[in-house]
Design a protein around this motif. Sequence first.
Motif, PDB file in Angstrom:
ATOM      1  N   TYR A   1      11.814   2.678   0.562  1.00 14.43           N
ATOM      2  CA  TYR A   1      10.760   2.549   1.565  1.00 14.43           C
ATOM      3  C   TYR A   1      10.465   3.888   2.223  1.00 14.43           C
ATOM      4  O   TYR A   1      11.290   4.801   2.192  1.00 14.43           O
ATOM      5  CB  TYR A   1      11.112   1.498   2.621  1.00 14.43           C
ATOM      6  CG  TYR A   1      12.343   1.812   3.430  1.00 14.43           C
ATOM      7  CD1 TYR A   1      12.271   2.552   4.606  1.00 14.43           C
ATOM      8  CD2 TYR A   1      13.595   1.354   3.031  1.00 14.43           C
ATOM      9  CE1 TYR A   1      13.399   2.841   5.358  1.00 14.43           C
ATOM     10  CE2 TYR A   1      14.730   1.626   3.773  1.00 14.43           C
ATOM     11  CZ  TYR A   1      14.624   2.372   4.930  1.00 14.43           C
ATOM     12  OH  TYR A   1      15.739   2.659   5.671  1.00 14.43           O
TER      13      TYR A   1
ATOM     14  N   GLY B   1       8.141   5.444   5.869  1.00 14.04           N
ATOM     15  CA  GLY B   1       7.511   4.988   7.099  1.00 14.04           C
ATOM     16  C   GLY B   1       7.100   6.126   8.010  1.00 14.04           C
ATOM     17  O   GLY B   1       7.468   7.281   7.804  1.00 14.04           O
TER      18      GLY B   1
ATOM     19  N   LYS C   1       8.818  -8.243   9.630  1.00 15.32           N
ATOM     20  CA  LYS C   1       8.117  -8.203   8.343  1.00 15.32           C
ATOM     21  C   LYS C   1       6.740  -8.838   8.463  1.00 15.32           C
ATOM     22  O   LYS C   1       6.617  -9.995   8.840  1.00 15.32           O
ATOM     23  CB  LYS C   1       8.929  -8.937   7.274  1.00 15.32           C
ATOM     24  CG  LYS C   1      10.214  -8.259   6.913  1.00 15.32           C
ATOM     25  CD  LYS C   1      10.950  -9.040   5.846  1.00 15.32           C
ATOM     26  CE  LYS C   1      12.302  -8.424   5.584  1.00 15.32           C
ATOM     27  NZ  LYS C   1      13.096  -9.212   4.647  1.00 15.32           N
TER      28      LYS C   1
ATOM     29  N   ASN D   1       6.092  -6.281   1.602  1.00 17.63           N
ATOM     30  CA  ASN D   1       6.294  -4.833   1.545  1.00 17.63           C
ATOM     31  C   ASN D   1       6.170  -4.098   2.868  1.00 17.63           C
ATOM     32  O   ASN D   1       6.624  -2.973   2.993  1.00 17.63           O
ATOM     33  CB  ASN D   1       5.296  -4.213   0.559  1.00 17.63           C
ATOM     34  CG  ASN D   1       5.549  -4.656  -0.857  1.00 17.63           C
ATOM     35  OD1 ASN D   1       6.674  -4.888  -1.253  1.00 17.63           O
ATOM     36  ND2 ASN D   1       4.489  -4.804  -1.616  1.00 17.63           N
ATOM     37  N   THR D   2       5.517  -4.679   3.862  1.00 16.48           N
ATOM     38  CA  THR D   2       5.204  -3.971   5.101  1.00 16.48           C
ATOM     39  C   THR D   2       5.920  -4.588   6.300  1.00 16.48           C
ATOM     40  O   THR D   2       5.994  -5.803   6.418  1.00 16.48           O
ATOM     41  CB  THR D   2       3.676  -4.011   5.357  1.00 16.48           C
ATOM     42  OG1 THR D   2       3.007  -3.591   4.170  1.00 16.48           O
ATOM     43  CG2 THR D   2       3.289  -3.094   6.495  1.00 16.48           C
TER      44      THR D   2
ATOM     45  N   VAL E   1       5.592   1.782  11.461  1.00 18.89           N
ATOM     46  CA  VAL E   1       5.432   0.883  10.325  1.00 18.89           C
ATOM     47  C   VAL E   1       6.157   1.483   9.120  1.00 18.89           C
ATOM     48  O   VAL E   1       6.239   2.701   8.983  1.00 18.89           O
ATOM     49  CB  VAL E   1       3.926   0.657  10.020  1.00 18.89           C
ATOM     50  CG1 VAL E   1       3.253   1.936   9.600  1.00 18.89           C
ATOM     51  CG2 VAL E   1       3.734  -0.423   9.002  1.00 18.89           C
ATOM     52  N   LYS E   2       6.710   0.593   8.281  1.00 15.04           N
ATOM     53  CA  LYS E   2       7.338   1.055   7.045  1.00 15.04           C
ATOM     54  C   LYS E   2       6.798   0.249   5.882  1.00 15.04           C
ATOM     55  O   LYS E   2       6.383  -0.902   6.041  1.00 15.04           O
ATOM     56  CB  LYS E   2       8.858   1.006   7.127  1.00 15.04           C
ATOM     57  CG  LYS E   2       9.480  -0.343   6.952  1.00 15.04           C
ATOM     58  CD  LYS E   2      10.993  -0.226   6.921  1.00 15.04           C
ATOM     59  CE  LYS E   2      11.599  -1.496   6.368  1.00 15.04           C
ATOM     60  NZ  LYS E   2      13.030  -1.405   6.269  1.00 15.04           N
ATOM     61  N   TYR E   3       6.788   0.896   4.717  1.00 13.62           N
ATOM     62  CA  TYR E   3       6.271   0.261   3.513  1.00 13.62           C
ATOM     63  C   TYR E   3       7.308   0.375   2.413  1.00 13.62           C
ATOM     64  O   TYR E   3       7.792   1.458   2.098  1.00 13.62           O
ATOM     65  CB  TYR E   3       4.971   0.944   3.076  1.00 13.62           C
ATOM     66  CG  TYR E   3       4.388   0.311   1.844  1.00 13.62           C
ATOM     67  CD1 TYR E   3       3.651  -0.872   1.941  1.00 13.62           C
ATOM     68  CD2 TYR E   3       4.608   0.870   0.589  1.00 13.62           C
ATOM     69  CE1 TYR E   3       3.133  -1.476   0.797  1.00 13.62           C
ATOM     70  CE2 TYR E   3       4.083   0.264  -0.552  1.00 13.62           C
ATOM     71  CZ  TYR E   3       3.358  -0.897  -0.433  1.00 13.62           C
ATOM     72  OH  TYR E   3       2.858  -1.494  -1.554  1.00 13.62           O
TER      73      TYR E   3
END
Length: 172
Positions: free
Chosen positions: A27, A29, A137, A141-142, A168-170
């Motif tokens: 990931y 972010g 979540k 994915n995000t 935010v993280k992906y």
Amino acid sequence: MKKLMIALIATAAVAGAAQAQDTGKAYVGAAAATSKNSTLDSNKADGKLFGGYKFNEQLGVEAGWTNHHKTDVGPRGSTEGYGTYVAAKYTVPVNEQVGVYGKVGVSHNERKMTNNLGQRFKNDDTSGYGALGVEYKLNQNTALVAEYERYGKTKDFGARANVWSAGVKYGF
């Protein structure tokens, strides 16, 4: 900065090898981070970039960089700096969407101060790093993240060691 780059390359290599085996999840972010300035005793928002790899739902590793942009401290001059970290991350799922986590690792921090006479002062240290956070979540994915971080020792000038961030993280 070199230590952060090495950590990010190592994380990417581990993530790439593990993804080839179809386990874990990498990931990246970005977040807004804020900390008080020791010299001015005021808050300022800055940016944070991070990336990591989850070995499973609980265990992972993360590296990041937090920028402390130039701040004018009035007649005293200005301060600027950054903080980097590499940490192990342990997440406890609360439900399907929410997880709380803690991180423990090492940080490298640099602070610079220039006074109005043109004199420059520099302070850097490598020491412990710790964080507590929560993740929500949005989909597979995000996720939204919010955390409190401690970048090592108390600083004589510039941004303090205590940092609050939200971002935010992906995941890949």
